[in-house]
Design an enzyme around this catalytic site. Structure first.
Site, PDB file in Angstrom:
ATOM      1  N   THR A 104       0.756  -1.345   0.112  1.00  0.00           N
ATOM      2  CA  THR A 104       0.006   0.064  -0.087  1.00  0.00           C
ATOM      3  C   THR A 104       0.724   1.359   0.108  1.00  0.00           C
ATOM      4  OG1 THR A 104      -0.015   0.018   2.282  1.00  0.00           O
ATOM      5  CG2 THR A 104      -1.756  -1.086   1.122  1.00  0.00           C
ATOM      6  N   ASP A 105       0.208   2.522  -0.320  1.00  0.00           N
ATOM      7  CA  ASP A 105       0.747   3.744  -0.435  1.00  0.00           C
ATOM      8  C   ASP A 105       0.485   4.336   0.847  1.00  0.00           C
ATOM      9  OD1 ASP A 105      -1.808   4.489  -0.691  1.00  0.00           O
ATOM     10  OD2 ASP A 105      -1.279   5.190  -3.087  1.00  0.00           O
ATOM     11  N   MET A 106       0.836   5.654   1.104  1.00  0.00           N
ATOM     12  CA  MET A 106       0.703   6.545   2.116  1.00  0.00           C
ATOM     13  C   MET A 106      -0.840   6.799   2.343  1.00  0.00           C
ATOM     14  SD  MET A 106       3.916   9.284   1.857  1.00  0.00           S
ATOM     15  CE  MET A 106       2.915  10.346   3.452  1.00  0.00           C
ATOM     16  N   ILE A 122      -3.954   2.521   0.212  1.00  0.00           N
ATOM     17  CA  ILE A 122      -4.493   1.710  -0.966  1.00  0.00           C
ATOM     18  C   ILE A 122      -3.181   1.171  -1.673  1.00  0.00           C
ATOM     19  CG2 ILE A 122      -6.582   3.134  -0.956  1.00  0.00           C
ATOM     20  CD1 ILE A 122      -5.294   4.503  -3.720  1.00  0.00           C
TER      21      ILE A 122
END
Length: 131
Positions: A13-15, A18
Site C-alpha cells: 500500500t501507499d501513504m 491503498i
C-alpha cells in the site's frame, strides 16, 4: 482461465492506505508466471537455451482501489496468440468487483535481444472466443 489468490500486505500500500498502482503489475506478473508453470513451461530451461519471455506492451485500467488485507484474485487468460506473440487478458478482482484490468503483450527474445518463437506448448493453445 487461470486464477491466483493474492493477499494485500501493508508493504503493497501507499501513504493513502491503498494498493500502490505499480504493485498491480507485480500481481499480474506473478499470475502469468504461475500460469506458465502450470501449463508445464520451465522458464529456467528456456533461459538455459537462450530464450526468455519479455513484456512488450501493457495497456492497463485502474478501476477501483484495493486496500490492506484484501483478498484479491488475478484472472489470466490468453486473448490472442501467434507463433511470436501472445496477448494475455488479466483482471484483478475482489469478490466479483473488478479493480484492475490489463492486456499484456508477451514475446520471446533470444540472443542479443532478437525475437524468438514462443514455446511450442504455448503455440498449441487455442485462445477462447471471448474473455
Amino acid at each position: 482461465m487461470h486464477r491466483l489468490s493474492i493477499r494485500v500486505y501493508y508493504e503493497d500500500t501507499d501513504m493513502g492506505g491503498i494498493v500502490y498502482y505499480a504493485n498491480y503489475l507485480r500481481f499480474i506478473e506473478r499470475a502469468r508466471s504461475e500460469w506458465v508453470r502450470e501449463i508445464g513451461i520451465d522458464q529456467l530451461a528456456m533461459k538455459a537455451e537462450g530464450v526468455v519471455f519479455a513484456v512488450r506492451r501493457v495497456e492497463a485500467d485502474y478501476i477501483a482501489p484495493a486496500v490492506f488485507d484484501d483478498l484479491l484474485e488475478v484472472r489470466t487468460e490468453v486473448a490472442s496468440l501467434t507463433p511470436a506473440r501472445m496477448v494475455m487478458r488479466q483482471e484483478v478482482v475482489r469478490g466479483e468487483q473488478l479493480l484492475f484490468r490489463a492486456d499484456v503483450t508477451v514475446v520471446c527474445i533470444g540472443a542479443a535481444g532478437r525475437p524468438a518463437r514462443l514455446p511450442a506448448e504455448l503455440r498449441l493453445l487455442r485462445p477462447p472466443d471471448r474473455f
